[in-house]
Design an enzyme around this catalytic site. Sequence first.
Site, mmCIF file in Angstrom:
data_model
loop_
_atom_site.group_PDB
_atom_site.id
_atom_site.type_symbol
_atom_site.label_atom_id
_atom_site.label_comp_id
_atom_site.label_asym_id
_atom_site.label_seq_id
_atom_site.Cartn_x
_atom_site.Cartn_y
_atom_site.Cartn_z
ATOM 1 N N LEU A 42 0.732 -1.287 0.010
ATOM 2 C CA LEU A 42 0.064 0.177 0.108
ATOM 3 C C LEU A 42 0.877 1.225 -0.171
ATOM 4 C CD1 LEU A 42 -2.869 1.408 0.470
ATOM 5 C CD2 LEU A 42 -2.503 1.067 2.726
ATOM 6 N N TYR A 146 -2.860 -3.552 14.284
ATOM 7 C CA TYR A 146 -3.231 -2.236 14.803
ATOM 8 C C TYR A 146 -3.102 -1.792 16.063
ATOM 9 C CZ TYR A 146 -5.636 -1.240 10.194
ATOM 10 O OH TYR A 146 -6.263 -0.984 8.872
ATOM 11 N N TYR A 201 -13.679 5.663 -1.679
ATOM 12 C CA TYR A 201 -14.547 6.195 -2.376
ATOM 13 C C TYR A 201 -15.189 7.511 -2.001
ATOM 14 C CZ TYR A 201 -15.000 2.598 -5.971
ATOM 15 O OH TYR A 201 -14.849 1.738 -7.057
ATOM 16 N N GLY A 203 -13.513 9.929 -1.458
ATOM 17 C CA GLY A 203 -12.596 10.813 -1.934
ATOM 18 C C GLY A 203 -12.543 10.903 -3.618
ATOM 19 N N GLU A 238 -15.709 -5.037 -11.491
ATOM 20 C CA GLU A 238 -14.471 -4.873 -11.776
ATOM 21 C C GLU A 238 -14.052 -6.238 -12.864
ATOM 22 O OE1 GLU A 238 -11.356 -3.305 -8.369
ATOM 23 O OE2 GLU A 238 -12.027 -5.326 -8.411
ATOM 24 N N HIS A 262 -17.854 0.869 0.498
ATOM 25 C CA HIS A 262 -17.889 1.837 -0.522
ATOM 26 C C HIS A 262 -19.357 1.975 -1.139
ATOM 27 C CE1 HIS A 262 -13.793 1.411 -0.265
ATOM 28 N NE2 HIS A 262 -13.519 0.441 -1.390
HETATM 29 C C1 BG6 Z 1 -10.870 -1.520 -2.513
HETATM 30 C C2 BG6 Z 1 -10.996 -2.889 -2.574
HETATM 31 O O1 BG6 Z 1 -11.492 -0.976 -1.197
HETATM 32 O O2 BG6 Z 1 -11.352 -1.023 -3.864
HETATM 33 C C3 BG6 Z 1 -10.463 -3.709 -3.631
HETATM 34 O O3 BG6 Z 1 -10.322 -3.621 -1.386
HETATM 35 C C4 BG6 Z 1 -11.115 -2.857 -4.992
HETATM 36 O O4 BG6 Z 1 -10.778 -5.062 -3.647
HETATM 37 C C5 BG6 Z 1 -10.725 -1.587 -4.703
HETATM 38 O O5 BG6 Z 1 -10.290 -3.384 -6.138
HETATM 39 C C6 BG6 Z 1 -11.295 -0.714 -5.878
HETATM 40 O O6 BG6 Z 1 -10.983 0.465 -5.834
HETATM 41 P P1 BG6 Z 1 -11.026 1.321 -6.998
HETATM 42 O O7 BG6 Z 1 -10.687 2.825 -6.699
HETATM 43 O O8 BG6 Z 1 -10.088 0.819 -8.262
HETATM 44 O O9 BG6 Z 1 -12.352 1.436 -7.807
#
Ligand code: BG6
Length: 514
Positions: A42, A146, A201, A203, A238, A262
């Site tokens: 990350l 954490y 999401y 953001g 996706e 999200h």
């Molecule tokens: C993450 C999930 O929160 O969001 C992932 O853990 C997913 O599995 C990702 O692929 C999608 O984010 P974005 O911004 O690419 O739509």
Amino acid sequence: MSTEPFTRPGVFTQLRRELYGEEQSSLSNTHTFIILGASGDLAKKKIYPTLWWLFRDGLLPDNTHFVGFARSDFTVEDIKAACLPYMKVTDKEGDAVSAFFHKNSYLSGRYDDGTSFEQLNRHLLSLPGGANANRVFYLALPPTIYNHVSSNIRNHCMSSKGWNRIIFEKPFGRDFQSSQDLSAHLFSLFREDQIYRIDHYLGKEMVQNLMVIRFGNRIFGPIWNRTSVASVVLTFKEPFGTEGRGGYFDDFGIIRDVMQNHLLQMLCLVAMEKPASTSPGDVRDEKVKVLKCIAPVAMSDVVLGQYVGDPAGKEHSKLGYLDDPTVPKDSCTPTFATAVLYVHNERWEGVPFILRCGKALNEPKAEVRVQFTDVPGDIFNGQCQRNELVVRVQPDQAIYLKMMTKRPGVNFSPEETELDLTYKSRYKDVKLPDAYERLILDVFCGNQMHFVRSDELREAWRIFTPLLHQIEREKRRPIPYTYGSRGPSEADDLTKRVGFRYEGTYKWVKPHAT
Ligand code: BG6
């Protein structure tokens, strides 16, 4: 080395004044951003690149230092080498990149060891202006540590003169109880205004736009209710599977990964009442009220799926979820889910909110679709289709309103068309910031509007925990769907059953080039 050409002094102060008023811009101007888990995925793919973009664009406070902390025995050069492939650096930015890494330092230590954090604190104090600096801690770490890390930050690393803010990444627990335990632990250490829970999401440009579309226009307010709205569909798709990340994903599944956070956050922004103001407290109060009106999801309102390989597909799509070597062979974890939620309040009673999400589907797409009811008293012999307002979050941000118009020409019959605000055409030269850029900037500015408050989190888990426990208890087998398909057809049946109408007649026509 001077950083003059790369940070534009004053931009941050000006932006902060514009966004958050005079009062906040007088805070200490020295900041330290500490990345815990600096050697991880990350950090290298998202956090360091985001900090670099903010630095490059002069959006960070002038005196900001970045400190990486992780177990590995790394140097700043190692971090740089790991992050560069993700930083999208142009040929002209070599000096700026050097200036950025010049502001970086790295320390190795153990997450569960107080002495390591004492050392980290000494290092933070030794930085220029470090004794007075404000501190942002970013936990780019697995949730299993954490507790140790947050306790060690609290006990050894808090700035005594500046403010302290802690950013957490999901998962925030895996069900109601574990999330409550985590929140209780954090509250024994920090105040709510120090805790920034990221749901990226929140953001995204179009997710943030939902409030402006709803509350900045006269035309939507009066029809935004059960009288005029037939259903609301919130979609996340996706086109790729877990491919390698199956180990992490299998423990969570699509409901925890995407739906409970999200999609539910987007639902809140669609369904909430108008807040008293745009202050973070007022906005988050309204989101919580919506969540409190949602009953736990019933299994009868859910369809679960798991993708299988497509023998006729491309190389990567030949493999199903269970073929991923990191996934247990008998896994019942859903990679697709459709769930119908109802908001039991005066505005929304009876309107289905359909949440759909899945991996390895036919396209990448995230959108909000509000479908309106039929026109009462039809005079066009059933030729009119329902209006829909679509807010496409990604790809290609757009807002469009599906509507009927008179077919141009000598006849007099209705035809489907759209009012189309496609960002690429309307805002050609605008570069939209990445979600993380906005959110990290918000942390510097102290604005929690786009972060998840603990009561929101509690309600979100209340809604999904009984369902998640039932799925796990009963080891329910998800319905197989083919990689690259639309998901199980049972999900379309459910969507239809609760009232969403799909006619299949609407065609979007690319506007003529001028
Ligand atoms: C993450 C999930 O929160 O969001 C992932 O853990 C997913 O599995 C990702 O692929 C999608 O984010 P974005 O911004 O690419 O739509």
